[in-house]
Design an enzyme around this catalytic site. Structure first.
Site, mmCIF file in Angstrom:
data_model
loop_
_atom_site.group_PDB
_atom_site.id
_atom_site.type_symbol
_atom_site.label_atom_id
_atom_site.label_comp_id
_atom_site.label_asym_id
_atom_site.label_seq_id
_atom_site.Cartn_x
_atom_site.Cartn_y
_atom_site.Cartn_z
ATOM 1 N N HIS A 1 19.962 31.675 74.423
ATOM 2 C CA HIS A 1 21.212 31.067 73.972
ATOM 3 C C HIS A 1 21.872 32.114 73.070
ATOM 4 O O HIS A 1 21.179 32.921 72.449
ATOM 5 C CB HIS A 1 20.907 29.757 73.276
ATOM 6 C CG HIS A 1 20.093 28.845 74.169
ATOM 7 N ND1 HIS A 1 20.578 27.680 74.680
ATOM 8 C CD2 HIS A 1 18.854 29.006 74.684
ATOM 9 C CE1 HIS A 1 19.656 27.143 75.480
ATOM 10 N NE2 HIS A 1 18.591 27.932 75.487
ATOM 11 N N HIS B 1 27.738 29.985 77.608
ATOM 12 C CA HIS B 1 27.489 31.280 76.969
ATOM 13 C C HIS B 1 28.322 32.401 77.590
ATOM 14 O O HIS B 1 27.771 33.425 77.987
ATOM 15 C CB HIS B 1 26.007 31.667 77.104
ATOM 16 C CG HIS B 1 25.060 30.691 76.492
ATOM 17 N ND1 HIS B 1 23.743 30.589 76.880
ATOM 18 C CD2 HIS B 1 25.223 29.789 75.502
ATOM 19 C CE1 HIS B 1 23.143 29.645 76.164
ATOM 20 N NE2 HIS B 1 24.022 29.143 75.328
#
Ligand SMILES: Cc1cc2nc3c(=O)[nH]c(=O)nc-3n(C[C@H](O)[C@H](O)[C@H](O)COP(=O)(O)OP(=O)(O)OC[C@H]3O[C@@H](n4cnc5c(N)ncnc54)[C@H](O)[C@@H]3O)c2cc1C
Length: 571
Positions: free
Chosen positions: A552, A509
């Site tokens: 996420h 990420h």
């Protein structure tokens, strides 16, 4: 039919908007812009799967090089990611707004989260067996392009109850819906899967193919954007078009209105630097004329960090895989969805003692004293979040199987379970910069993991929490052996720290490399996502997030692109 143009056709058309990068954000934005009359051009990197990047050797992690996969085809990372579809806590987005970005708080983003998605209701037995919450229309969309659903069959099967109960015993409550702004707890997270067809819902099919018959959407695949061109002497810089490579040949495409970079956190900075926007000293090194001296480009690289801890398992056996394939015929089983999507997000008080929290705070405050004012503001925000009981500081990801990151083969017929521990708001800041003036050269990705030692302390505490998790009643009953870390690797805090460094991974990420912040605080784009020093260049992708979020990232990237489309259209 959408015009899939040849490079020559693309180069001979003047577009209203050119979006460099047909990934998660790029395709979302293109779909919304072409709903107006304007023309949009979307360029993408290549038809192959993955850019296959890796970090430079990590100085504070025993020289380890950590793989950095990035999606290359239409859809970008949404094409290859692991389909978890969740949001951060309200506190995360409110913190981003407070850094100088009006409208980017939880309330400002909620309608865009909803606009991007259609939430499918869990089936009745699902609600009972897997504790899936009913879909609440205050928080979830019902008519957006990305279809999200709860995993239909949780691969853990009966083990799931034990996982949930073990975390509850350790003080982590079950949170029926962690997308309502309160992220704390163990939750079934939505997945970007249309459970009616058991297919991935991603930017490629949801936003792009759904607009395939638009007459004003043009796409060129297998192209690499090299740089943006500007009108000579313009100030602020006025973009006139882009240069790109296709089949090894250079081309130019002109633009009327705007160039928008959506090449992702690891590639957007490269295009800016090759265009003369970046740190003058670095650009000079590669013979690039500086048009805007913006040293923040490619800085502030933030990852969530995650070490691997292996335990009990499921199925690598051929007969089990065959049974999964059979189940998939009827859209059932683990292959029809995510293998695991019940994760815990925990505040510092859950996994760190009062003394550990105080030591972390003292150390972080002292670090903040010695940093430039922009980063100091970020650190102060992070220190506040660290003590906030509604802000997750670690994520525990139970996975029903051995994840082969350690490179060790599982013992046949043995079942494993893995818990990944990740920290949410690291203090370490990295960089991604060009290594050459060649647009096809990979950038140098340096997350600088553990350059702030406080991160290693938080990760150590979260790994110890996940070790405790397997020793807690409901799970201890079914755990036979601890495979990794071995007793030697876990014999002391120092030994565990070494284990962490040696098995370090990331949760894929990366954010922050074209941060949305006031310029004096290290910003690359303003709160309308316009690159400082330019009149008509914006960045719309994960790189604009100035702080890591405790979630996420894909749902947030879709929301960013949805909001950007309204900003660009003046809505
Ligand atoms: C393996 C993996 C697993 C993940 N799992 C999850 C998950 O389960 N849940 C979740 O929420 N998030 C997950 N993520 C993260 C999430 O997918 C990303 O944060 C998000 O998709 C990023 O979107 P983006 O638009 O910023 O970039 P991308 O989607 O990467 O788009 C960038 C696009 O630009 C193109 N491009 C780059 N450079 C150029 C150039 N010079 N010229 C032309 N085109 C170019 C790329 O090919 C790509 O298509 C995962 C990521 C990975 C890699």
């Amino acid at each position: 039919m959408t015009a899939h143009l040849t490079a020559e056709q693309f180069a001979s058309t003047t577009f209203d908007y050119i979006i460099a990068g047909g990934g998660t954000a790029g395709l979302t934005l293109a779909a919304r812009l072409v709903s107006d009359a304007g023309l949009a051009g979307t360029l993408i990197g290549s038809a192959s799967h993955d850019w296959g990047f890796s970090t430079v050797p990590q100085k504070y992690a025993n020289g380890k090089q950590v793989p950095q996969p990035r999606g290359k085809g239409l859809g970008g990372c949404s094409l290859i990611n692991i389909v978890i579809f969740d949001r951060g806590s309200a506190a995360d987005y409110d913190a981003i707004e407070a850094l100088g970005n009006p409208g980017w708080d939880w309330n400002g983003l909620l309608s865009y989260f909803k606009k991007s998605e259609t939430a499918l209701s869990p089936e009745p037995d699902h609600t009972a067996r897997f504790r899936a919450a009913k879909v609440d229309s205050r928080w979830h969309g019902d008519s957006g392009p990305i279809v999200k659903s709860y995993a239909r069959t949780f691969a853990f099967g009966p083990l799931l109850e034990r996982v949930i109960d073990a975390t509850a015993e350790l003080g982590v409550p079950f949170n029926g819906d962690s997308d309502d702004g309160n992220k704390i707890g163990m939750s079934n997270l939505f997945t970007a899967v249309d459970s009616r067809t058991a297919t991935r819902s991603y930017a490629g099919n949801a936003y792009f193919e759904a607009n395939a018959d638009r007459k004003n959407l043009f796409v060129l695949t297998s192209a690499t954007v090299s740089r943006i061109t500007f009108r000579d002497g313009s100030s602020p810089l006025q973009a006139t078009g882009i240069e790109f490579l296709h089949g090894g040949k250079p081309y130019y495409a002109a633009v009327h209105k705007e160039v928008i970079l959506s090449a992702g956190s690891l590639k957007t900075p490269q295009i800016l630097e090759l265009s003369g926007i970046g740190d003058e000293k670095l650009l000079r090194k590669f013979g690039i004329t500086t048009l805007v001296d913006l040293p923040s480009v490619g800085e502030n690289l933030l990852y969530e960090i995650d070490p691997k801890y292996e335990t009990l398992d499921t199925a690598a056996e051929p007969e089990v895989v065959a049974s999964y394939q059979q189940m998939y015929e009827t859209r059932q089983g683990p292959l029809a969805s995510s293998a695991a999507s019940t994760f815990a997000f925990i505040p510092s008080k859950t996994f760190m003692s009062a003394e550990q929290q105080q030591a972390w705070k003292d150390s972080a405050l002292s670090a903040a004293e010695h940093t430039p004012s922009g980063l100091k503001k970020q650190y102060e925000t992070q220190i506040r979040l660290f003590s906030d009981r509604s802000s997750p500081e670690a994520e525990i990801i139970p996975f029903p199987g051995m994840i082969p990151f350690l490179g060790l083969p599982p013992t046949p017929k043995t079942r494993y379970m893995t818990a990944l521990a990740a920290i949410m708001h690291p203090l370490s800041r990295g960089t991604v910069h060009i290594t050459s003036a060649d647009p096809t050269a990979a950038p140098a990705i340096d997350p600088s993991y553990f350059s702030r030692p406080e991160d290693l302390d938080v990760l150590l505490a979260s790994v110890k929490f996940s070790l405790a998790f397997f020793k807690t009643g409901p799970l201890a009953d079914v755990v036979r052996t601890q495979a990794f870390p071995t007793p030697e690797e876990a014999c002391s805090d120092d030994a565990l720290k070494e284990y962490i460094k040696n098995t370090l991974g990331c949760v894929f990420h990366p954010v922050g490399t074209a941060s949305m912040l006031p310029k004096e605080d290290g910003g690359v784009v303003d709160s309308e996502l316009r690159v400082y020093g330019t009149a008509n260049v914006r960045v719309v992708d994960a790189s604009i997030l100035p702080l890591q979020i405790a979630a996420h990232t894909q749902a947030t990237v879709y929301a960013i692109a949805e909001k950007a489309a309204d900003i660009i259209r003046g809505l």
